[in-house]
Write a protein that holds these residues in place. Sequence first.
Motif, PDB file in Angstrom:
ATOM      1  N   LYS A  64      13.854  39.677  11.922  1.00  0.00           N
ATOM      2  CA  LYS A  64      14.244  37.621  11.169  1.00  0.00           C
ATOM      3  C   LYS A  64      14.743  36.926  12.726  1.00  0.00           C
ATOM      4  O   LYS A  64      13.918  36.201  12.344  1.00  0.00           O
ATOM      5  N   LEU A  65      14.787  37.600  13.653  1.00  0.00           N
ATOM      6  CA  LEU A  65      15.004  37.006  14.799  1.00  0.00           C
ATOM      7  C   LEU A  65      13.733  36.508  15.469  1.00  0.00           C
ATOM      8  O   LEU A  65      13.464  35.257  15.252  1.00  0.00           O
ATOM      9  N   ASN A  66      12.795  36.713  15.386  1.00  0.00           N
ATOM     10  CA  ASN A  66      10.938  35.997  15.380  1.00  0.00           C
ATOM     11  C   ASN A  66      11.132  35.388  14.620  1.00  0.00           C
ATOM     12  O   ASN A  66      10.998  34.055  14.679  1.00  0.00           O
ATOM     13  N   GLU A  67      11.652  34.657  13.133  1.00  0.00           N
ATOM     14  CA  GLU A  67      10.994  34.402  12.404  1.00  0.00           C
ATOM     15  C   GLU A  67      12.141  33.502  12.100  1.00  0.00           C
ATOM     16  O   GLU A  67      11.504  31.872  11.866  1.00  0.00           O
ATOM     17  N   TYR A  68      13.684  33.571  13.198  1.00  0.00           N
ATOM     18  CA  TYR A  68      13.988  32.538  12.375  1.00  0.00           C
ATOM     19  C   TYR A  68      14.568  31.352  14.285  1.00  0.00           C
ATOM     20  O   TYR A  68      14.935  30.133  13.953  1.00  0.00           O
ATOM     21  N   LEU A  69      13.907  32.080  15.598  1.00  0.00           N
ATOM     22  CA  LEU A  69      14.310  31.596  16.442  1.00  0.00           C
ATOM     23  C   LEU A  69      13.404  30.202  16.414  1.00  0.00           C
ATOM     24  O   LEU A  69      13.709  29.278  17.524  1.00  0.00           O
ATOM     25  N   PRO A  70      11.706  30.443  16.678  1.00  0.00           N
ATOM     26  CA  PRO A  70      11.029  28.821  16.612  1.00  0.00           C
ATOM     27  C   PRO A  70      11.547  27.693  14.780  1.00  0.00           C
ATOM     28  O   PRO A  70      10.935  26.818  16.074  1.00  0.00           O
ATOM     29  N   LYS A  71      12.285  28.250  14.462  1.00  0.00           N
ATOM     30  CA  LYS A  71      12.997  27.320  13.530  1.00  0.00           C
ATOM     31  C   LYS A  71      14.226  26.025  14.406  1.00  0.00           C
ATOM     32  O   LYS A  71      14.209  24.861  13.940  1.00  0.00           O
TER      33      LYS A  71
ATOM     34  N   GLN B  17      20.438  23.235  19.040  1.00  0.00           N
ATOM     35  CA  GLN B  17      20.888  24.128  18.664  1.00  0.00           C
ATOM     36  C   GLN B  17      20.209  25.772  19.924  1.00  0.00           C
ATOM     37  O   GLN B  17      21.549  26.072  19.586  1.00  0.00           O
ATOM     38  N   GLU B  18      19.159  25.541  20.594  1.00  0.00           N
ATOM     39  CA  GLU B  18      19.119  27.019  21.061  1.00  0.00           C
ATOM     40  C   GLU B  18      20.059  27.020  22.606  1.00  0.00           C
ATOM     41  O   GLU B  18      20.540  27.580  22.660  1.00  0.00           O
ATOM     42  N   LYS B  19      20.347  25.109  23.086  1.00  0.00           N
ATOM     43  CA  LYS B  19      20.910  25.708  23.723  1.00  0.00           C
ATOM     44  C   LYS B  19      22.725  25.675  23.417  1.00  0.00           C
ATOM     45  O   LYS B  19      23.554  25.776  24.431  1.00  0.00           O
ATOM     46  N   ARG B  20      23.251  24.786  22.913  1.00  0.00           N
ATOM     47  CA  ARG B  20      24.636  25.401  22.085  1.00  0.00           C
ATOM     48  C   ARG B  20      24.869  26.910  21.610  1.00  0.00           C
ATOM     49  O   ARG B  20      25.744  27.610  22.455  1.00  0.00           O
ATOM     50  N   ILE B  21      24.273  27.719  21.367  1.00  0.00           N
ATOM     51  CA  ILE B  21      23.521  28.990  22.363  1.00  0.00           C
ATOM     52  C   ILE B  21      23.734  29.790  22.931  1.00  0.00           C
ATOM     53  O   ILE B  21      24.721  30.921  23.417  1.00  0.00           O
TER      54      ILE B  21
ATOM     55  N   ALA C 203      27.879  29.718  21.121  1.00  0.00           N
ATOM     56  CA  ALA C 203      27.827  29.693  19.664  1.00  0.00           C
ATOM     57  C   ALA C 203      27.047  30.148  18.923  1.00  0.00           C
ATOM     58  O   ALA C 203      26.522  30.768  19.259  1.00  0.00           O
ATOM     59  N   LYS C 204      27.455  29.899  17.948  1.00  0.00           N
ATOM     60  CA  LYS C 204      26.865  31.360  16.957  1.00  0.00           C
ATOM     61  C   LYS C 204      26.654  30.192  16.007  1.00  0.00           C
ATOM     62  O   LYS C 204      26.852  29.432  15.160  1.00  0.00           O
ATOM     63  N   ILE C 205      24.770  30.123  15.980  1.00  0.00           N
ATOM     64  CA  ILE C 205      25.110  29.559  14.647  1.00  0.00           C
ATOM     65  C   ILE C 205      24.008  30.170  13.256  1.00  0.00           C
ATOM     66  O   ILE C 205      23.624  30.883  13.500  1.00  0.00           O
ATOM     67  N   LYS C 206      24.934  29.631  12.243  1.00  0.00           N
ATOM     68  CA  LYS C 206      24.263  30.536  11.020  1.00  0.00           C
ATOM     69  C   LYS C 206      23.090  30.042  11.004  1.00  0.00           C
ATOM     70  O   LYS C 206      22.850  28.682  10.090  1.00  0.00           O
ATOM     71  N   VAL C 207      22.085  30.963  10.194  1.00  0.00           N
ATOM     72  CA  VAL C 207      20.167  30.841  10.117  1.00  0.00           C
ATOM     73  C   VAL C 207      20.405  31.125   8.448  1.00  0.00           C
ATOM     74  O   VAL C 207      19.300  30.632   8.059  1.00  0.00           O
TER      75      VAL C 207
END
Length: 105
Positions: A8-15, A20-24, A28-32
């Motif tokens: 799932k992580l590999n599915e959502y990271l490219p999106k 968002q990546e900088k905030r994480i 930050a925690k981003i709901k996917v």
Amino acid sequence: MDWANDTKLNEYLPKLSWLQEKRIRNGAKIKVCEEQWLGWTGKLPFYIFWCSDCDGFGYDYPHGHIEAQYLNCHRCDTRIDFVPWWVALQQLWYVAKYMFRGGAR
């Protein structure tokens, strides 16, 4: 469950956008998504977050009661705090309401 999280992580990271990546990475925690797994009674939100212990992204749903929620890093088993910001205000309200209620008991 590690393979499921990695998939799932590999599915959502490219999106994720660069913002968002900088905030994480800054906490930050981003709901996917929301998922319902076998045996669950309803859907739960899943978040991507940054684990500073293993310097990597994590994917999990909130565990515990609202006053003490956390996310688990599936790589290093670290618990990342995930208490919503409004919980402290809610607890303060309950204390104030209790202090100023009428009459002695």
